[in-house]
Design a protein around this motif. Structure first.
Motif, PDB file in Angstrom:
ATOM      1  N   THR A 104      55.468  53.934  -0.074  1.00  0.00           N
ATOM      2  CA  THR A 104      56.378  53.372  -1.071  1.00  0.00           C
ATOM      3  C   THR A 104      55.642  52.839  -2.295  1.00  0.00           C
ATOM      4  N   ASN A 105      54.523  52.134  -2.061  1.00  0.00           N
ATOM      5  CA  ASN A 105      53.929  51.347  -3.154  1.00  0.00           C
ATOM      6  C   ASN A 105      52.574  51.844  -3.659  1.00  0.00           C
ATOM      7  N   TRP A 106      52.041  52.935  -3.110  1.00  0.00           N
ATOM      8  CA  TRP A 106      50.658  53.311  -3.445  1.00  0.00           C
ATOM      9  C   TRP A 106      50.560  54.761  -3.900  1.00  0.00           C
ATOM     10  N   GLN A 107      51.581  55.235  -4.598  1.00  0.00           N
ATOM     11  CA  GLN A 107      51.537  56.643  -5.006  1.00  0.00           C
ATOM     12  C   GLN A 107      50.376  56.905  -5.972  1.00  0.00           C
ATOM     13  N   GLY A 108      49.753  58.048  -5.798  1.00  0.00           N
ATOM     14  CA  GLY A 108      48.606  58.411  -6.636  1.00  0.00           C
ATOM     15  C   GLY A 108      47.271  58.106  -5.947  1.00  0.00           C
ATOM     16  N   TYR A 109      47.289  57.224  -4.930  1.00  0.00           N
ATOM     17  CA  TYR A 109      46.055  56.867  -4.216  1.00  0.00           C
ATOM     18  C   TYR A 109      45.776  57.840  -3.068  1.00  0.00           C
ATOM     19  N   SER A 110      44.504  57.920  -2.663  1.00  0.00           N
ATOM     20  CA  SER A 110      44.149  58.493  -1.369  1.00  0.00           C
ATOM     21  C   SER A 110      43.859  57.308  -0.467  1.00  0.00           C
ATOM     22  N   ALA A 111      44.456  57.301   0.712  1.00  0.00           N
ATOM     23  CA  ALA A 111      44.214  56.194   1.645  1.00  0.00           C
ATOM     24  C   ALA A 111      43.426  56.715   2.841  1.00  0.00           C
ATOM     25  N   TRP A 112      42.422  55.957   3.245  1.00  0.00           N
ATOM     26  CA  TRP A 112      41.644  56.284   4.440  1.00  0.00           C
ATOM     27  C   TRP A 112      41.774  55.114   5.406  1.00  0.00           C
ATOM     28  N   ILE A 113      42.103  55.430   6.658  1.00  0.00           N
ATOM     29  CA  ILE A 113      42.222  54.386   7.682  1.00  0.00           C
ATOM     30  C   ILE A 113      41.236  54.708   8.798  1.00  0.00           C
ATOM     31  N   ILE A 114      40.433  53.702   9.195  1.00  0.00           N
ATOM     32  CA  ILE A 114      39.565  53.889  10.369  1.00  0.00           C
ATOM     33  C   ILE A 114      40.199  53.118  11.515  1.00  0.00           C
ATOM     34  N   SER A 115      40.371  53.796  12.642  1.00  0.00           N
ATOM     35  CA  SER A 115      41.002  53.114  13.774  1.00  0.00           C
ATOM     36  C   SER A 115      40.532  53.682  15.100  1.00  0.00           C
ATOM     37  N   GLY A 116      40.447  52.785  16.088  1.00  0.00           N
ATOM     38  CA  GLY A 116      40.095  53.183  17.441  1.00  0.00           C
ATOM     39  C   GLY A 116      41.343  53.393  18.288  1.00  0.00           C
ATOM     40  N   ASN A 117      42.520  53.274  17.664  1.00  0.00           N
ATOM     41  CA  ASN A 117      43.763  53.416  18.423  1.00  0.00           C
ATOM     42  C   ASN A 117      44.489  54.679  17.964  1.00  0.00           C
ATOM     43  N   SER A 118      44.192  55.812  18.640  1.00  0.00           N
ATOM     44  CA  SER A 118      44.717  57.089  18.141  1.00  0.00           C
ATOM     45  C   SER A 118      46.227  57.181  18.330  1.00  0.00           C
ATOM     46  N   ASP A 119      46.766  56.497  19.341  1.00  0.00           N
ATOM     47  CA  ASP A 119      48.230  56.500  19.504  1.00  0.00           C
ATOM     48  C   ASP A 119      48.890  55.795  18.325  1.00  0.00           C
ATOM     49  N   ALA A 120      48.316  54.625  17.964  1.00  0.00           N
ATOM     50  CA  ALA A 120      48.895  53.860  16.856  1.00  0.00           C
ATOM     51  C   ALA A 120      48.808  54.658  15.556  1.00  0.00           C
TER      52      ALA A 120
ATOM     53  N   GLY B  50      30.462  51.018  16.705  1.00  0.00           N
ATOM     54  CA  GLY B  50      29.764  50.441  17.863  1.00  0.00           C
ATOM     55  C   GLY B  50      30.083  51.306  19.067  1.00  0.00           C
ATOM     56  N   PRO B  51      30.592  50.695  20.165  1.00  0.00           N
ATOM     57  CA  PRO B  51      30.893  51.499  21.358  1.00  0.00           C
ATOM     58  C   PRO B  51      32.272  52.152  21.313  1.00  0.00           C
ATOM     59  N   ILE B  52      33.061  51.872  20.255  1.00  0.00           N
ATOM     60  CA  ILE B  52      34.448  52.341  20.212  1.00  0.00           C
ATOM     61  C   ILE B  52      34.547  53.684  19.482  1.00  0.00           C
ATOM     62  N   GLU B  53      35.179  54.672  20.139  1.00  0.00           N
ATOM     63  CA  GLU B  53      35.434  55.958  19.468  1.00  0.00           C
ATOM     64  C   GLU B  53      36.556  55.741  18.467  1.00  0.00           C
ATOM     65  N   VAL B  54      36.303  56.106  17.216  1.00  0.00           N
ATOM     66  CA  VAL B  54      37.301  55.881  16.172  1.00  0.00           C
ATOM     67  C   VAL B  54      37.581  57.187  15.422  1.00  0.00           C
ATOM     68  N   ARG B  55      38.690  57.191  14.697  1.00  0.00           N
ATOM     69  CA  ARG B  55      39.012  58.299  13.793  1.00  0.00           C
ATOM     70  C   ARG B  55      39.092  57.718  12.395  1.00  0.00           C
ATOM     71  N   PHE B  56      38.539  58.449  11.435  1.00  0.00           N
ATOM     72  CA  PHE B  56      38.618  58.038  10.026  1.00  0.00           C
ATOM     73  C   PHE B  56      39.530  59.072   9.367  1.00  0.00           C
ATOM     74  N   CYS B  57      40.757  58.640   9.008  1.00  0.00           N
ATOM     75  CA  CYS B  57      41.802  59.593   8.593  1.00  0.00           C
ATOM     76  C   CYS B  57      42.180  59.407   7.136  1.00  0.00           C
ATOM     77  N   ARG B  58      42.397  60.542   6.478  1.00  0.00           N
ATOM     78  CA  ARG B  58      42.781  60.508   5.062  1.00  0.00           C
ATOM     79  C   ARG B  58      44.251  60.908   4.881  1.00  0.00           C
TER      80      ARG B  58
END
Ligand SMILES: C[S@@+](CC[C@H](N)C(=O)[O-])C[C@H]1O[C@@H](n2cnc3c(N)ncnc32)[C@H](O)[C@@H]1O
Length: 382
Positions: A332-348, A365-373
């Motif tokens: 809604t509020n961030w049009q034009g941006y690229s957003a990247w989220i790093i998270s260890g919670n793939s379901d979320a 660290g020990p947590i498997e994470v995904r860095f998503c664009r």
């Protein structure tokens, strides 16, 4: 020319190759979590000061294969240690072994220490001491599966993620090298507006500010090579001065915010220690109501990088709803941006509800994470 093995985090090897090549490293070659190259003393100094995605800069002084302890001891004792350590100096040895035959790293470190101590004692009647916290020489011993031994000087000392700007942190701080690596993977070079709307103690914002300001990440700390007998104070001072001269005012806005006031104050302390606080805006805000502080066009773009709670160390109570809120606000509020989220919670992450244009597996660290664009343009909601 000397042989360098520069260690890094999994997933950042290719970027480290680019950084090392840009610094003038020769015969650059990547392996798992390490990049090898050849270089000279100037490379040693610049690599420690300037590399954003390196953890340690090791310098090989011996490489040989062994069949038993005696051969290992002899090989280590054959290396001339006098150029690197004074007889009244302190040393510390770290060991990593993947060998079936030599499994006990602590024992191998002791054997290594004995080899050095015996060499000095036989030549001078005196011996260096062992001191983990205050060593003049940090050494690294690596034994691989085939019993090849690699003996290195650790020119960095403490890992290069210890930039020296972060004294206190929030609940789940990122490793500084991981934060820098994420920004590099996101292609950030300071030429677009930047926002971390869940900034915690400010690690990502600090790394972004340093990238945008062309500020070397190591300017606020010391390195082990400064205590080596061959330390060239004149060369070091001119390399540091060049790095200071390269600093510029970041050309585009850099913004960090967090829902927690105390945490925003920690981020302010972090940024203050980088010297870049005057060029960064830090505010207290709930992302739910956040609008992009700098509106951008789809053509010019902007970058959002965030490390939200995973429901591990930090709890939200409704992690799916929380990630859905992130997706809705971005859309809604961030049009034009690229957003990247790093998270260890793939379901979320699935609840973000935006089309993922890139997904990079990493380790936090020990947590498997995904860095998503996610690219935010009109109609980007899935
Ligand atoms: C994993 S931490 C970020 C750590 C940070 N990257 C660092 O290195 O210190 C997640 C942050 O999100 C913040 N947060 C949680 N809910 C939020 C919300 N609705 N809006 C903004 N920030 C929020 C928390 O206060 C916390 O500081």
């Amino acid at each position: 020319m000397r042989i360098f093995a520069t260690t890094t985090l999994a997933g950042l090897e290719d970027h480290l190759v680019q950084e090392i090549t840009a610094l003038g490293g020769q015969r650059v070659e990547a392996s798992r979590r390490v990049v090898y190259c050849e270089g000279d003393k100037t490379f040693r100094y610049r690599a420690n000061l300037e590399l954003r995605t390196a953890i340690r800069v090791l310098e090989e002084v011996g490489h040989f294969r062994v069949r038993n302890e005696q051969e290992l001891y002899n090989g280590l004792k054959k290396i001339d240690w006098a150029p690197w350590l004074k007889v009244d100096g302190n040393l510390w040895i770290d060991c990593v072994t993947q060998s079936e035959r030599f499994r006990n790293g602590v024992y191998l470190s002791q054997l290594f220490k004995d080899a050095i101590v015996d060499q000095f004692r036989e030549k001078t009647g005196e011996r260096p001491s062992v001191d983990k916290e205050n060593a003049d020489l940090y050494l690294h011993l690596h034994v691989d599966r085939e019993n090849y031994v690699s003996v290195s000087l650790n020119s960095s000392g403490a890992g290069l993620h210890r930039r020296g700007y972060r004294k206190r942190t929030g609940g789940a701080p990122l490793n500084e090298v991981l934060a820098a690596g994420m920004l590099c993977l996101a292609g950030y070079d300071g030429e677009v507006p930047f926002v971390d709307p869940m900034c915690g103690s400010g690690t990502i914002v600090a790394e972004a500010a340093m990238i945008a300001a062309h500020q070397a990440p190591g300017l606020h700390r010391d390195f082990a090579f400064q205590r080596w007998p061959d330390f060239d104070a004149g060369l070091w001072s001119s390399i540091r001065q060049d790095a200071l001269n390269a600093i510029r005012r970041p050309p585009h806005p850099i913004h960090g915010s967090d829902i927690d006031e105390l945490t925003v104050n920690l981020a302010r302390l972090t940024l203050d220690r980088t010297g870049l606080l005057p060029h960064v805006q830090l505010t207290e805000a709930d992302f739910k109501h956040a609008v992009a502080p700098t509106p951008v066009s789809e053509e010019n773009g902007g970058l959002v990088v965030m490390n939200p709670p995973y429901e591990m160390r930090l709890q939200t109570g409704d992690i799916e709803g929380f990630y859905e809120m992130i997706g809705d606000t971005l859309k809604t509020n961030w049009q034009g941006y690229s957003a990247w989220i790093i998270s260890g919670n793939s379901d979320a992450l699935k609840s973000v509800g935006l089309k993922t244009s890139k997904r990079i597996p990493m380790m936090n660290g020990p947590i498997e994470v995904r860095f998503c664009r996610y690219d935010l343009y009109k109609g980007s909601k899935e």
